[in-house]
Scaffold this active site. Structure first.
Site, PDB file in Angstrom:
ATOM      1  N   ASP A 124       0.852  -1.193   0.000  1.00 11.76           N
ATOM      2  CA  ASP A 124       0.000   0.000   0.000  1.00 11.76           C
ATOM      3  C   ASP A 124       0.886   1.242   0.000  1.00 11.76           C
ATOM      4  O   ASP A 124       1.785   1.361   0.829  1.00 11.76           O
ATOM      5  CB  ASP A 124      -0.905   0.002   1.245  1.00 11.76           C
ATOM      6  CG  ASP A 124      -2.037   1.024   1.126  1.00 11.76           C
ATOM      7  OD1 ASP A 124      -2.423   1.362  -0.013  1.00 11.76           O
ATOM      8  OD2 ASP A 124      -2.530   1.475   2.173  1.00 11.76           O
ATOM      9  N   HIS A 131      -4.064  13.849   0.831  1.00 11.59           N
ATOM     10  CA  HIS A 131      -4.317  12.939   1.958  1.00 11.59           C
ATOM     11  C   HIS A 131      -3.176  13.017   2.978  1.00 11.59           C
ATOM     12  O   HIS A 131      -3.417  13.156   4.177  1.00 11.59           O
ATOM     13  CB  HIS A 131      -4.491  11.508   1.461  1.00 11.59           C
ATOM     14  CG  HIS A 131      -4.566  10.492   2.560  1.00 11.59           C
ATOM     15  ND1 HIS A 131      -5.639  10.415   3.427  1.00 11.59           N
ATOM     16  CD2 HIS A 131      -3.679   9.524   2.967  1.00 11.59           C
ATOM     17  CE1 HIS A 131      -5.416   9.439   4.312  1.00 11.59           C
ATOM     18  NE2 HIS A 131      -4.243   8.890   4.051  1.00 11.59           N
ATOM     19  N   GLU A 199      -9.246   3.853  -2.498  1.00 14.91           N
ATOM     20  CA  GLU A 199      -7.989   3.650  -3.217  1.00 14.91           C
ATOM     21  C   GLU A 199      -8.246   2.917  -4.532  1.00 14.91           C
ATOM     22  O   GLU A 199      -9.321   2.365  -4.750  1.00 14.91           O
ATOM     23  CB  GLU A 199      -7.007   2.807  -2.372  1.00 14.91           C
ATOM     24  CG  GLU A 199      -6.776   3.390  -0.976  1.00 14.91           C
ATOM     25  CD  GLU A 199      -5.562   2.824  -0.255  1.00 14.91           C
ATOM     26  OE1 GLU A 199      -4.721   2.173  -0.899  1.00 14.91           O
ATOM     27  OE2 GLU A 199      -5.467   3.048   0.969  1.00 14.91           O
ATOM     28  N   ASP A 231      -9.182   0.127   1.622  1.00 12.29           N
ATOM     29  CA  ASP A 231      -8.212  -0.249   2.657  1.00 12.29           C
ATOM     30  C   ASP A 231      -8.809   0.106   4.026  1.00 12.29           C
ATOM     31  O   ASP A 231      -8.486   1.132   4.613  1.00 12.29           O
ATOM     32  CB  ASP A 231      -6.893   0.503   2.401  1.00 12.29           C
ATOM     33  CG  ASP A 231      -5.840   0.203   3.449  1.00 12.29           C
ATOM     34  OD1 ASP A 231      -5.921  -0.856   4.091  1.00 12.29           O
ATOM     35  OD2 ASP A 231      -4.936   1.039   3.610  1.00 12.29           O
ATOM     36  N   GLN A 238      -4.706   1.912  14.948  1.00  6.54           N
ATOM     37  CA  GLN A 238      -3.585   2.408  14.140  1.00  6.54           C
ATOM     38  C   GLN A 238      -2.767   3.460  14.897  1.00  6.54           C
ATOM     39  O   GLN A 238      -1.529   3.440  14.880  1.00  6.54           O
ATOM     40  CB  GLN A 238      -4.139   3.001  12.835  1.00  6.54           C
ATOM     41  CG  GLN A 238      -3.086   3.464  11.838  1.00  6.54           C
ATOM     42  CD  GLN A 238      -3.711   4.143  10.604  1.00  6.54           C
ATOM     43  OE1 GLN A 238      -4.926   4.149  10.424  1.00  6.54           O
ATOM     44  NE2 GLN A 238      -2.874   4.716   9.768  1.00  6.54           N
ATOM     45  N   TYR A 242       1.295   2.442  15.448  1.00  8.89           N
ATOM     46  CA  TYR A 242       2.030   2.652  14.185  1.00  8.89           C
ATOM     47  C   TYR A 242       3.462   3.147  14.352  1.00  8.89           C
ATOM     48  O   TYR A 242       4.247   3.081  13.401  1.00  8.89           O
ATOM     49  CB  TYR A 242       1.244   3.566  13.237  1.00  8.89           C
ATOM     50  CG  TYR A 242       1.441   5.052  13.421  1.00  8.89           C
ATOM     51  CD1 TYR A 242       0.748   5.736  14.408  1.00  8.89           C
ATOM     52  CD2 TYR A 242       2.313   5.774  12.596  1.00  8.89           C
ATOM     53  CE1 TYR A 242       0.905   7.100  14.567  1.00  8.89           C
ATOM     54  CE2 TYR A 242       2.484   7.136  12.763  1.00  8.89           C
ATOM     55  CZ  TYR A 242       1.792   7.791  13.745  1.00  8.89           C
ATOM     56  OH  TYR A 242       1.963   9.133  13.911  1.00  8.89           O
ATOM     57  N   LYS A 251      -4.909  -2.257  10.091  1.00  8.97           N
ATOM     58  CA  LYS A 251      -5.162  -2.313   8.648  1.00  8.97           C
ATOM     59  C   LYS A 251      -5.378  -3.732   8.136  1.00  8.97           C
ATOM     60  O   LYS A 251      -6.068  -3.919   7.140  1.00  8.97           O
ATOM     61  CB  LYS A 251      -3.946  -1.756   7.897  1.00  8.97           C
ATOM     62  CG  LYS A 251      -3.646  -0.302   8.177  1.00  8.97           C
ATOM     63  CD  LYS A 251      -4.331   0.575   7.172  1.00  8.97           C
ATOM     64  CE  LYS A 251      -3.800   1.996   7.243  1.00  8.97           C
ATOM     65  NZ  LYS A 251      -4.530   2.852   6.303  1.00  8.97           N
ATOM     66  N   THR A 347      -4.805   6.279   0.040  1.00  8.38           N
ATOM     67  CA  THR A 347      -6.068   7.020   0.044  1.00  8.38           C
ATOM     68  C   THR A 347      -6.015   8.150  -0.970  1.00  8.38           C
ATOM     69  O   THR A 347      -5.065   8.919  -1.003  1.00  8.38           O
ATOM     70  CB  THR A 347      -6.329   7.605   1.441  1.00  8.38           C
ATOM     71  OG1 THR A 347      -6.204   6.558   2.381  1.00  8.38           O
ATOM     72  CG2 THR A 347      -7.705   8.235   1.530  1.00  8.38           C
TER      73      THR A 347
HETATM   74 MN    MN Z   1      -4.215   2.838   2.664  1.00  5.58          MN
END
Ligand code: MN
Length: 412
Positions: A124, A131, A199, A231, A238, A242, A251, A347
């Site tokens: 991804d 975004h 996406e 997604d 997250q 992350y 995800k 995104t």
């Molecule tokens: Mn994504």
């Protein structure tokens, strides 16, 4: 071109499209294309001689995924697509009583569309500047929204291929570690911030060897086609997990794709220039020609008994980094790619709030909720809600679309 099969004006599946998919009906699972509301069984076409002169293994359309067909190479797959276009035209070979058509043509309402690929690897990217800027503004600093590397390379991460599912598959709301009231001690809970990400994904159509690189000029040879891609993202999971290695359990519980692979050939008329790249890129990321695509995108949310509410109207053309740059970057270190690998855009958000590609941005972290038809509000996605993504390109009366990319959220 005009088909002898009826195609509504607003159909995604004009004679100019001819995408590839896999359908199931009872005992039969086979490769297919679609024209209007009619599924065309490619194995049956092969058996009656439609593909005579094209070098195809006799059972290639009876395999449960399209990987082996795609691996035959664009010489073969393009020839198959052009032949289908030819025989499906008015007066074309299939426009004849010579064939037992009930086997070849099936109403779309009688079939179930399956995930058409074995996806070995999924990557991804994070290639929409709007975004990345929106997210950076919300979570870090509006004055330094983009991290220093962002304008120099298409940022990406390796996602999870096993949980990619086809449109219509229901998704169980995930649980995970979430910071609730205490800023340093997490609780294990169901996500309260389930989001979508609008996406597009491209499908790899040709293998490379370990150590081999793919240039931006060669990249289109390695891309078979495109699909719509959601997604799904649990923002609260997250946010806590992350740092420092990026997205993980927030995800990888599910990603939804549309069932049809629309070929690059079908999308060729819709090529367009992308946004001007502000910083001069390294030579391996330079490219020639038009590499973005003018593909309209929309997202609706539908509550269980309500009407769909449109929350985004975006376009694939907004991508800052194009697919050729993404693939050149992905392979610049010698990482090999394989037929069926999927690479998602990240995104897709445009310049204005109505073009944002996630609820995080649309509701600006929940501060501007969306009103549903039953009077309720949405900051994120509720149980029972269905997220419906659509994508289509249109020019001079020619329309090419992707079909549905829908997912319904179940109680976790
Ligand atoms: Mn994504």
């Amino acid at each position: 071109m005009k088909s002898f099969i009826e195609v509504a004006k607003e159909s995604d599946f004009s004679i100019y499209n001819i995408p590839f998919g896999i359908y199931n009906k009872g005992e039969v699972t086979a490769a297919c294309t679609r024209i209007g509301d009619t599924i065309v069984d490619l194995d049956k076409c092969l058996k009656v001689g439609v593909f005579n002169g094209i070098d195809l293994p006799s059972d290639v359309f009876l395999r449960p995924v399209l990987n082996d067909f795609i691996a035959l190479g664009k010489n073969v797959t393009s020839a198959v697509r052009l032949r289908l276009q030819d025989v499906l035209q008015q007066g074309g070979a299939l426009d004849s009583d010579k064939y037992e058509k009930s086997g070849i043509f099936i109403s779309k309402d009688l079939v179930r569309m399956l995930l058409p690929l074995h996806v070995g690897d999924y990557t991804d990217f994070y290639s929409s500047r709007e975004h990345a800027t929106n997210v950076g503004s919300m979570f870090r600093d509006p004055n330094n929204a983009l991290l220093p590397n962002w304008l120099h390379m298409p940022i990406g991460y390796h996602g999870r291929a096993s949980s990619i599912v086809v449109s219509g598959t229901k998704i169980k709301r995930p649980k995970g570690q979430i910071l609730q009231d205490d800023p340093i001690s997490p609780v294990y809970k169901t996500t309260k911030q389930l989001d979508f990400e609008l996406e597009m994904a491209f499908v790899i159509g040709k293998n490379t060897e370990l150590g081999q690189t793919v240039s931006t000029d060669e990249a289109e040879d390695y891309i078979f086609g495109l699909m719509l891609f959601n997604d799904w993202s649990a923002r609260d999971i997250q946010r806590w997990e992350y740092v420092p290695l990026g997205p993980f359990l927030g995800k990888n519980f599910a990603s939804t794709v549309s069932p049809w692979i629309v070929t690059l050939e079908a999308l060729e008329p819709f090529k367009i220039a992308g946004p001007e790249q502000e910083v001069k890129v390294l030579p391996y990321l330079e490219f020639n020609g038009l590499k973005n695509y003018d593909i309209h995108l929309s997202v609706d949310i539908m509550e269980p008994y309500g009407e769909p509410v449109r929350v985004s109207t975006s376009n694939f053309k907004y991508m800052y980094w194009n697919m050729c740059q993404q693939l050149a970057h992905h392979t610049v270190n010698g990482c090999n790619i394989r037929v069926g690998d999927m690479m998602a855009s990240g995104t897709i958000s445009g310049p204005t709030p109505d073009t944002y590609g996630s609820m995080l941005e649309i509701t600006w972290r929940g501060t501007k909720p969306v009103l549903m038809t039953d009077g309720s509000e949405r900051r994120f996605i509720n149980n029972g809600d269905t997220v419906k993504m659509r994508g289509w390109a249109e020019k001079e009366g020619v329309r090419v679309g992707f079909g549905p990319c829908d997912g319904t959220i179940l109680q976790g």
